[in-house]
Scaffold this motif. Structure first.
Motif, PDB file in Angstrom:
ATOM      1  N   GLU A  84       0.840  -1.190   0.000  1.00 19.28           N
ATOM      2  CA  GLU A  84       0.000   0.000   0.000  1.00 19.28           C
ATOM      3  C   GLU A  84       0.878   1.244   0.000  1.00 19.28           C
ATOM      4  O   GLU A  84       1.969   1.247   0.584  1.00 19.28           O
ATOM      5  CB  GLU A  84      -0.884   0.022   1.245  1.00 19.28           C
ATOM      6  N   PHE A  85       0.397   2.296  -0.615  1.00 16.78           N
ATOM      7  CA  PHE A  85       1.138   3.556  -0.644  1.00 16.78           C
ATOM      8  C   PHE A  85       1.406   4.033   0.772  1.00 16.78           C
ATOM      9  O   PHE A  85       2.505   4.492   1.088  1.00 16.78           O
ATOM     10  CB  PHE A  85       0.359   4.630  -1.426  1.00 16.78           C
ATOM     11  N   ARG A  86       0.407   3.910   1.658  1.00 18.29           N
ATOM     12  CA  ARG A  86       0.560   4.348   3.047  1.00 18.29           C
ATOM     13  C   ARG A  86       1.719   3.628   3.720  1.00 18.29           C
ATOM     14  O   ARG A  86       2.551   4.245   4.385  1.00 18.29           O
ATOM     15  CB  ARG A  86      -0.742   4.080   3.807  1.00 18.29           C
ATOM     16  N   THR A  87       1.809   2.321   3.526  1.00 16.67           N
ATOM     17  CA  THR A  87       2.884   1.538   4.129  1.00 16.67           C
ATOM     18  C   THR A  87       4.235   1.966   3.572  1.00 16.67           C
ATOM     19  O   THR A  87       5.217   2.083   4.309  1.00 16.67           O
ATOM     20  CB  THR A  87       2.650   0.030   3.864  1.00 16.67           C
ATOM     21  N   TRP A  88       4.287   2.206   2.267  1.00 18.09           N
ATOM     22  CA  TRP A  88       5.516   2.666   1.622  1.00 18.09           C
ATOM     23  C   TRP A  88       5.948   4.009   2.221  1.00 18.09           C
ATOM     24  O   TRP A  88       7.119   4.212   2.527  1.00 18.09           O
ATOM     25  CB  TRP A  88       5.266   2.765   0.123  1.00 18.09           C
ATOM     26  N   GLU A 165       1.077  -4.611   8.266  1.00 15.29           N
ATOM     27  CA  GLU A 165       1.621  -3.318   7.826  1.00 15.29           C
ATOM     28  C   GLU A 165       2.904  -2.969   8.575  1.00 15.29           C
ATOM     29  O   GLU A 165       3.866  -2.472   7.984  1.00 15.29           O
ATOM     30  CB  GLU A 165       0.583  -2.216   8.021  1.00 15.29           C
ATOM     31  N   ILE A 166       2.924  -3.251   9.874  1.00 17.96           N
ATOM     32  CA  ILE A 166       4.128  -2.973  10.664  1.00 17.96           C
ATOM     33  C   ILE A 166       5.285  -3.823  10.158  1.00 17.96           C
ATOM     34  O   ILE A 166       6.420  -3.351  10.036  1.00 17.96           O
ATOM     35  CB  ILE A 166       3.879  -3.218  12.166  1.00 17.96           C
ATOM     36  N   ALA A 167       5.006  -5.080   9.833  1.00 12.27           N
ATOM     37  CA  ALA A 167       6.044  -5.962   9.294  1.00 12.27           C
ATOM     38  C   ALA A 167       6.593  -5.402   7.984  1.00 12.27           C
ATOM     39  O   ALA A 167       7.807  -5.451   7.740  1.00 12.27           O
ATOM     40  CB  ALA A 167       5.493  -7.372   9.094  1.00 12.27           C
ATOM     41  N   GLN A 168       5.724  -4.860   7.150  1.00 11.83           N
ATOM     42  CA  GLN A 168       6.186  -4.267   5.891  1.00 11.83           C
ATOM     43  C   GLN A 168       7.028  -3.022   6.139  1.00 11.83           C
ATOM     44  O   GLN A 168       8.062  -2.836   5.514  1.00 11.83           O
ATOM     45  CB  GLN A 168       4.995  -3.917   4.996  1.00 11.83           C
ATOM     46  N   VAL A 169       6.586  -2.171   7.073  1.00 11.22           N
ATOM     47  CA  VAL A 169       7.322  -0.942   7.364  1.00 11.22           C
ATOM     48  C   VAL A 169       8.696  -1.259   7.943  1.00 11.22           C
ATOM     49  O   VAL A 169       9.701  -0.661   7.563  1.00 11.22           O
ATOM     50  CB  VAL A 169       6.527  -0.033   8.331  1.00 11.22           C
ATOM     51  N   THR A 170       8.745  -2.224   8.865  1.00  9.28           N
ATOM     52  CA  THR A 170      10.004  -2.542   9.547  1.00  9.28           C
ATOM     53  C   THR A 170      10.831  -3.598   8.817  1.00  9.28           C
ATOM     54  O   THR A 170      11.936  -3.927   9.251  1.00  9.28           O
ATOM     55  CB  THR A 170       9.733  -3.032  10.988  1.00  9.28           C
ATOM     56  N   ARG A 171      10.262  -4.145   7.728  1.00  9.75           N
ATOM     57  CA  ARG A 171      10.927  -5.182   6.944  1.00  9.75           C
ATOM     58  C   ARG A 171      11.320  -6.384   7.801  1.00  9.75           C
ATOM     59  O   ARG A 171      12.442  -6.885   7.753  1.00  9.75           O
ATOM     60  CB  ARG A 171      12.150  -4.620   6.220  1.00  9.75           C
ATOM     61  N   THR A 172      10.344  -6.802   8.618  1.00 11.90           N
ATOM     62  CA  THR A 172      10.506  -7.993   9.448  1.00 11.90           C
ATOM     63  C   THR A 172       9.280  -8.878   9.227  1.00 11.90           C
ATOM     64  O   THR A 172       8.404  -8.546   8.444  1.00 11.90           O
ATOM     65  CB  THR A 172      10.610  -7.625  10.942  1.00 11.90           C
TER      66      THR A 172
END
Length: 196
Positions: A84-88, A165-172
């Motif tokens: 998602e754009f927001r997550t990016w 979403e947190i996993a995507q943001v933190t790349r975990t």
């Protein structure tokens, strides 16, 4: 560029408000500044809140968010629409905040900073003092968490992001996010015990 986008045609901007982020991002990547302006308007407030939690003051937070949007504008052709754009944008903002934290001098002690005058302090001084002490205790407890736990806690509890979403943001992984949140909540519960 962002200032120019804010001065865009009201008719064009109103039409874009109903479009999903994904389509606006595609249009913005093709050079449509009005679409990017809608994205900025849609996400600036939550990104500012995130940056303020991470950096501690509104001036640094505003700078981080502006830098994140400038970076996003330049990198829109690289944006992969599987996230998602927001997550990016959260990822870009978090990275900018972390860079700013590494570059700034060590913070002053909370004891060295004067208390701001409260407008309503005279009406209920005991309640005001208790609230200030609890806020200070929470701020201190958050600084005691490791950076990963603090970031996951802010993204979940303040920003309301999902584990995915947190996993995507933190790349975990989501499992890592759950573990960090569990440890952060346990530490904060212990630290805030006297304030319950």
């Amino acid at each position: 560029m962002i200032e120019h986008a804010a001065c865009s045609s009201p008719d064009r901007e109103l039409r874009g408000r109903d479009l999903p982020d994904r389509l606006l991002a595609v249009r913005a990547a093709e050079g449509d500044e009005d679409s990017f302006a809608v994205l900025v308007q849609r996400h600036a407030r939550s990104l500012f809140a995130l940056a303020r939690c991470m950096l501690g003051n509104p001036q640094d937070a505003e700078e981080a968010v502006q830098d994140a949007f400038v970076s996003a504008w330049r990198r829109l052709p690289e944006y992969r629409h599987n996230a998602e754009f927001r997550t990016w944008m959260y990822r870009i903002t978090v990275n900018r905040c972390l860079t700013m934290r590494r570059r700034r001098p060590p913070p002053l002690s909370l004891d060295a900073v004067g208390e701001p005058a409260a407008e309503d302090a005279w009406s209920q001084p005991a309640r005001s003092a208790e609230h200030d002490a609890a806020t200070t205790a929470l701020s201190h407890a958050l600084t005691e968490l490791d950076a990963g736990q603090r970031l996951c806690w802010i993204l979940r509890e303040v920003q309301g992001l999902s584990y995915k979403e947190i996993a995507q943001v933190t790349r975990t992984s989501e499992q890592t996010v759950r573990g960090r949140l569990f440890r952060a909540r346990r530490s904060l519960k212990e630290a805030m015990g006297p304030w319950r």
